[in-house]
Design a protein around this motif. Structure first.
Motif, PDB file in Angstrom:
ATOM      1  N   ARG A 169       0.838  -1.202   0.000  1.00 27.93           N
ATOM      2  CA  ARG A 169       0.000   0.000   0.000  1.00 27.93           C
ATOM      3  C   ARG A 169       0.871   1.250   0.000  1.00 27.93           C
ATOM      4  O   ARG A 169       1.755   1.397   0.842  1.00 27.93           O
ATOM      5  N   GLY A 170       0.668   2.088  -1.005  1.00 25.54           N
ATOM      6  CA  GLY A 170       1.464   3.302  -1.145  1.00 25.54           C
ATOM      7  C   GLY A 170       2.848   3.070  -1.734  1.00 25.54           C
ATOM      8  O   GLY A 170       3.637   3.994  -1.859  1.00 25.54           O
ATOM      9  N   GLY A 171       3.145   1.825  -2.103  1.00 28.78           N
ATOM     10  CA  GLY A 171       4.466   1.485  -2.636  1.00 28.78           C
ATOM     11  C   GLY A 171       4.514   1.613  -4.152  1.00 28.78           C
ATOM     12  O   GLY A 171       3.589   2.130  -4.780  1.00 28.78           O
ATOM     13  N   GLU A 172       5.617   1.127  -4.735  1.00 33.20           N
ATOM     14  CA  GLU A 172       5.769   1.260  -6.180  1.00 33.20           C
ATOM     15  C   GLU A 172       4.880   0.261  -6.922  1.00 33.20           C
ATOM     16  O   GLU A 172       4.551  -0.799  -6.411  1.00 33.20           O
ATOM     17  N   GLU A 173       4.526   0.655  -8.134  1.00 28.73           N
ATOM     18  CA  GLU A 173       3.764  -0.217  -9.011  1.00 28.73           C
ATOM     19  C   GLU A 173       4.747  -0.795 -10.014  1.00 28.73           C
ATOM     20  O   GLU A 173       5.456  -0.046 -10.684  1.00 28.73           O
ATOM     21  N   ASP A 174       4.846  -2.118 -10.084  1.00 35.18           N
ATOM     22  CA  ASP A 174       5.735  -2.697 -11.091  1.00 35.18           C
ATOM     23  C   ASP A 174       5.277  -4.085 -11.508  1.00 35.18           C
ATOM     24  O   ASP A 174       4.298  -4.616 -10.982  1.00 35.18           O
ATOM     25  N   ILE A 175       6.006  -4.654 -12.466  1.00 34.92           N
ATOM     26  CA  ILE A 175       5.549  -5.899 -13.083  1.00 34.92           C
ATOM     27  C   ILE A 175       5.711  -7.102 -12.151  1.00 34.92           C
ATOM     28  O   ILE A 175       5.015  -8.101 -12.306  1.00 34.92           O
ATOM     29  N   ARG A 176       6.603  -6.971 -11.143  1.00 40.24           N
ATOM     30  CA  ARG A 176       6.639  -8.031 -10.122  1.00 40.24           C
ATOM     31  C   ARG A 176       5.281  -8.124  -9.448  1.00 40.24           C
ATOM     32  O   ARG A 176       4.783  -9.200  -9.140  1.00 40.24           O
ATOM     33  N   GLY A 177       4.710  -6.947  -9.173  1.00 37.07           N
ATOM     34  CA  GLY A 177       3.407  -6.893  -8.523  1.00 37.07           C
ATOM     35  C   GLY A 177       2.349  -7.621  -9.347  1.00 37.07           C
ATOM     36  O   GLY A 177       1.543  -8.387  -8.809  1.00 37.07           O
ATOM     37  N   ALA A 178       2.371  -7.391 -10.668  1.00 35.59           N
ATOM     38  CA  ALA A 178       1.367  -8.018 -11.534  1.00 35.59           C
ATOM     39  C   ALA A 178       1.534  -9.540 -11.548  1.00 35.59           C
ATOM     40  O   ALA A 178       0.551 -10.295 -11.451  1.00 35.59           O
ATOM     41  N   TYR A 179       2.780 -10.001 -11.644  1.00 40.98           N
ATOM     42  CA  TYR A 179       3.027 -11.457 -11.653  1.00 40.98           C
ATOM     43  C   TYR A 179       2.655 -12.077 -10.312  1.00 40.98           C
ATOM     44  O   TYR A 179       1.942 -13.099 -10.262  1.00 40.98           O
ATOM     45  N   CYS A 180       3.114 -11.484  -9.218  1.00 42.33           N
ATOM     46  CA  CYS A 180       2.827 -12.062  -7.891  1.00 42.33           C
ATOM     47  C   CYS A 180       1.317 -12.082  -7.635  1.00 42.33           C
ATOM     48  O   CYS A 180       0.782 -13.069  -7.126  1.00 42.33           O
ATOM     49  N   ALA A 181       0.631 -11.000  -8.022  1.00 37.23           N
ATOM     50  CA  ALA A 181      -0.821 -10.956  -7.812  1.00 37.23           C
ATOM     51  C   ALA A 181      -1.508 -12.054  -8.620  1.00 37.23           C
ATOM     52  O   ALA A 181      -2.400 -12.747  -8.105  1.00 37.23           O
ATOM     53  N   ALA A 182      -1.090 -12.242  -9.884  1.00 34.23           N
ATOM     54  CA  ALA A 182      -1.723 -13.269 -10.721  1.00 34.23           C
ATOM     55  C   ALA A 182      -1.494 -14.657 -10.136  1.00 34.23           C
ATOM     56  O   ALA A 182      -2.392 -15.513 -10.141  1.00 34.23           O
ATOM     57  N   VAL A 183      -0.298 -14.892  -9.601  1.00 35.01           N
ATOM     58  CA  VAL A 183       0.003 -16.188  -8.974  1.00 35.01           C
ATOM     59  C   VAL A 183      -0.895 -16.397  -7.749  1.00 35.01           C
ATOM     60  O   VAL A 183      -1.509 -17.460  -7.570  1.00 35.01           O
ATOM     61  N   ILE A 184      -0.993 -15.360  -6.912  1.00 33.63           N
ATOM     62  CA  ILE A 184      -1.771 -15.481  -5.672  1.00 33.63           C
ATOM     63  C   ILE A 184      -3.250 -15.705  -5.989  1.00 33.63           C
ATOM     64  O   ILE A 184      -3.905 -16.594  -5.418  1.00 33.63           O
ATOM     65  N   ILE A 185      -3.780 -14.907  -6.917  1.00 38.61           N
ATOM     66  CA  ILE A 185      -5.206 -14.994  -7.259  1.00 38.61           C
ATOM     67  C   ILE A 185      -5.556 -16.388  -7.784  1.00 38.61           C
ATOM     68  O   ILE A 185      -6.557 -16.981  -7.389  1.00 38.61           O
ATOM     69  N   THR A 186      -4.706 -16.914  -8.664  1.00 36.18           N
ATOM     70  CA  THR A 186      -5.043 -18.209  -9.277  1.00 36.18           C
ATOM     71  C   THR A 186      -4.792 -19.375  -8.323  1.00 36.18           C
ATOM     72  O   THR A 186      -5.566 -20.323  -8.293  1.00 36.18           O
ATOM     73  N   LEU A 187      -3.736 -19.303  -7.509  1.00 36.44           N
ATOM     74  CA  LEU A 187      -3.478 -20.414  -6.582  1.00 36.44           C
ATOM     75  C   LEU A 187      -4.557 -20.486  -5.504  1.00 36.44           C
ATOM     76  O   LEU A 187      -4.952 -21.573  -5.078  1.00 36.44           O
ATOM     77  N   LEU A 188      -5.014 -19.313  -5.056  1.00 35.41           N
ATOM     78  CA  LEU A 188      -6.000 -19.294  -3.968  1.00 35.41           C
ATOM     79  C   LEU A 188      -7.432 -19.291  -4.494  1.00 35.41           C
ATOM     80  O   LEU A 188      -8.380 -19.281  -3.702  1.00 35.41           O
ATOM     81  N   ASP A 189      -7.584 -19.291  -5.831  1.00 33.21           N
ATOM     82  CA  ASP A 189      -8.909 -19.267  -6.446  1.00 33.21           C
ATOM     83  C   ASP A 189      -9.758 -18.124  -5.874  1.00 33.21           C
ATOM     84  O   ASP A 189     -10.890 -18.343  -5.426  1.00 33.21           O
ATOM     85  N   LEU A 190      -9.214 -16.921  -5.898  1.00 33.67           N
ATOM     86  CA  LEU A 190      -9.912 -15.760  -5.329  1.00 33.67           C
ATOM     87  C   LEU A 190     -10.921 -15.196  -6.331  1.00 33.67           C
ATOM     88  O   LEU A 190     -10.706 -15.271  -7.545  1.00 33.67           O
ATOM     89  N   PRO A 191     -12.003 -14.589  -5.813  1.00 28.28           N
ATOM     90  CA  PRO A 191     -12.903 -13.878  -6.723  1.00 28.28           C
ATOM     91  C   PRO A 191     -12.179 -12.660  -7.312  1.00 28.28           C
ATOM     92  O   PRO A 191     -11.217 -12.168  -6.734  1.00 28.28           O
ATOM     93  N   LEU A 192     -12.657 -12.190  -8.467  1.00 30.60           N
ATOM     94  CA  LEU A 192     -11.949 -11.106  -9.147  1.00 30.60           C
ATOM     95  C   LEU A 192     -12.587  -9.732  -8.915  1.00 30.60           C
ATOM     96  O   LEU A 192     -11.981  -8.712  -9.244  1.00 30.60           O
ATOM     97  N   ASP A 193     -13.766  -9.709  -8.322  1.00 31.04           N
ATOM     98  CA  ASP A 193     -14.482  -8.434  -8.158  1.00 31.04           C
ATOM     99  C   ASP A 193     -13.684  -7.422  -7.354  1.00 31.04           C
ATOM    100  O   ASP A 193     -12.949  -7.769  -6.441  1.00 31.04           O
ATOM    101  N   LEU A 194     -13.917  -6.162  -7.693  1.00 31.66           N
ATOM    102  CA  LEU A 194     -13.352  -5.055  -6.908  1.00 31.66           C
ATOM    103  C   LEU A 194     -14.467  -4.429  -6.085  1.00 31.66           C
ATOM    104  O   LEU A 194     -15.614  -4.367  -6.524  1.00 31.66           O
TER     105      LEU A 194
END
Ligand code: FPP
Ligand code: K
Ligand code: ZN
Length: 487
Positions: free
Chosen positions: A226-251
């Motif tokens: 939160r409040g940190g940098e936005e970068d492509i590591r963030g996008a990859y890590c988020a995609a891994v977390i979302i798919t492994l944990l089968d999270l809903p996608l809604d905001l």
């Protein structure tokens, strides 16, 4: 000086010697380096010969005459590495060489090193070091690739994870530390590797989902905290977390990316556009738009795209694939055989993974059917030679390293082994894209084309080409949360 179990290299090259007219270009290269040891295993009638292609025993044929600090350190690196590639340095009992001049994998030494590295962690106790989750992941992943049973670490990983979780979602680097996408990624992968439902149940998925929504940005990317940098590591890590944990996608409206006039915009919306903006003029991928291309970010980009849908669709439709492939290919150097992370930089064992593991994803992007790409897009022999000859610690310590002269560490052990696994295997994606961002079935085979310069017993276990943990670990965690359903 050589004390190998195999006969020493021939003093005189027995085939064609390649020389360059302008010897002065090689002035900084050590003159003791053998000029050529090219032997063709098929035409060789001399079984005293170690078979090493001259590509791996000579300085590069083309040498830029412009001398800079960059070119000098590159020349020094080559002259330090060449004796390793010729098998003339590691002259003690710890290494045994085969007829290709390649030493065996010091499996037991590396296993001991990784168990030791884990043992230094205080298990269930809170630690101040923010890279503790990474250590867990690097060691466990390395041990799994070396064939070790890591289930004995279930309890300590579970308790360590519990101490690092924040009630506001995600995992920090230690108790009381801010949640970060990289440490969260590492903790979740560690829990997946050791397996066990008790460990999975530690993860507060609802808080994780809310936290990911807070990190999601309107331009499609993710802040790493939160409040940190936005970068492509963030996008990859988020995609891994979302798919492994089968999270809903809604905001929810708490997300900075929430758009009341476009309720369909979700956690994975715009991610491909963000990744597209990270491709640079060189063809490689940078950490964020307008930065320098680096191999670690190429893997993040391709891994992320491979989780958004079928890589045969998402990769070519997002990236300029020919220029990316050209940039990736330029990362592999000769004679070193290993990869560099960026233009005009040195080879480093960890890029065996960050760059090497891009190739199975590129292959999946190129194959519209499940027909394997039989011609390798990189030199597997070069990569395997660099790893086994140059990246293994030469003492009782064990572990793997960046390059000769550097100490082994858990990070390099993990990613050098992952790169070795890429070099030894072939991945085929049974591509049955259902359009829902679900990946097809990845299937792995030992790579058997061409010269096998390593011993069959030295093959390491494969890890999933996107999650970089054993496939069974991916199935175990995904299956658990999919069956569980909601929070
Ligand atoms: C440069 O280091 C290294 C980078 C610019 C990127 C490092 C990032 C990662 C290794 C991993 C990111 C991925 C995830 C999933 C968190 P350097 O200048 O020391 O090395 P170099 O000379 O080889 O470029
Ligand atoms: K480096
Ligand atoms: Zn490195």
């Amino acid at each position: 000086m050589s004390n190998l179990s195999q006969p020493p290299l021939p003093q005189e090259p027995d085939l064609e010697v390649v020389t360059d007219d302008n010897d002065s270009d090689y002035s900084s290269i050590d003159s003791e380096i053998p000029l050529s040891t090219t032997t063709n295993p098929l035409s060789s009638s001399n079984n005293n010969t170690i078979m090493i292609d001259s590509l791996f025993t000579n300085p590069p044929l083309l040498h830029d005459p412009l001398i800079t600090s960059t070119s000098l350190i590159q020349d020094e690196t080559v002259s330090e590495i060449l004796p390793y590639l010729s098998g003339t340095t590691q002259d003690h009992e710890l290494f045994t060489y085969n007829e290709f001049g390649v030493p065996s994998l010091r499996r037991e030494a590396h296993i001991n090193f990784l168990h030791m590295s884990l043992g230094r962690l205080p298990g269930r106790f809170v630690a101040a070091d923010a890279s503790r989750p990474w250590f867990l992941y690097w060691c466990l992943s390395g041990l799994a690739m070396l064939g070790e049973d890591v289930t004995k670490y279930r309890d300590s990983v579970k308790e360590t994870a519990r101490s690092m979780q924040n009630p506001t979602g995600g995992f920090g680097g230690g108790g009381g530390q801010l949640s970060h996408l990289a440490t969260t990624y590492a903790v979740i992968l560690a829990l997946a590797i050791v397996g066990g439902e008790e460990g999975f149940e530690v993860i507060d998925r609802k808080a994780m989902w809310k936290w990911l929504g807070e990190l999601k940005q309107k331009d499609g990317g993710f802040e790493v905290c939160r409040g940190g940098e936005e970068d492509i590591r963030g996008a990859y890590c988020a995609a891994v977390i979302i798919t492994l944990l089968d999270l809903p996608l809604d905001l929810t409206p708490e997300s900075p990316a929430y758009n009341p006039s476009d309720p369909s915009f979700n956690l994975l919306s715009g991610v491909a556009d963000y990744v597209r903006r990270c491709q640079t003029y060189e063809g490689g991928i940078s950490s964020s738009p307008s930065a320098e291309a680096h191999g670690a970010y190429a893997f993040c980009a391709l891994g992320c795209l491979s989780l958004l849908g079928s890589p045969s669709v998402t990769i070519p439709s997002t990236l300029n694939l020919p220029s990316l492939l050209s940039w990736l290919s330029s990362r592999q150097y000769a004679p070193e055989g290993g990869f560099s992370g960026r233009t005009n930089k040195l080879v480093d064992g960890c890029y065996s993974h960050w760059v090497g593991a891009c190739f199975p994803l590129i292959e999946a992007a190129l194959s519209s059917s499940s027909t394997p790409v039989n011609d390798s897009l990189f030199s597997r022999e070069g990569l395997i030679r660099y790893i086994l000859n140059c990246c293994q610690d030469e003492t009782k310590r064990g572990g793997l390293r960046d390059k000769p002269g550097k100490m082994s560490d858990a990070y390099h052990s993990c990613y050098v082994l992952s790169g070795l696994s890429v070099g030894m295997h072939q991945w085929v994606l049974d591509d049955d894209d259902d359009g829902k961002g679900e990946e097809g079935e990845w299937m792995v085979l030992p790579y058997l084309e061409g010269e096998q310069v390593f011993e069959a017993g030295d093959r390491v276990r494969a890890v999933h080409p996107v999650y970089v943990i054993p496939q069974a670990a991916v199935r175990g965690m995904k299956g658990y949360f999919r069956a569980k359903g909601g929070f």
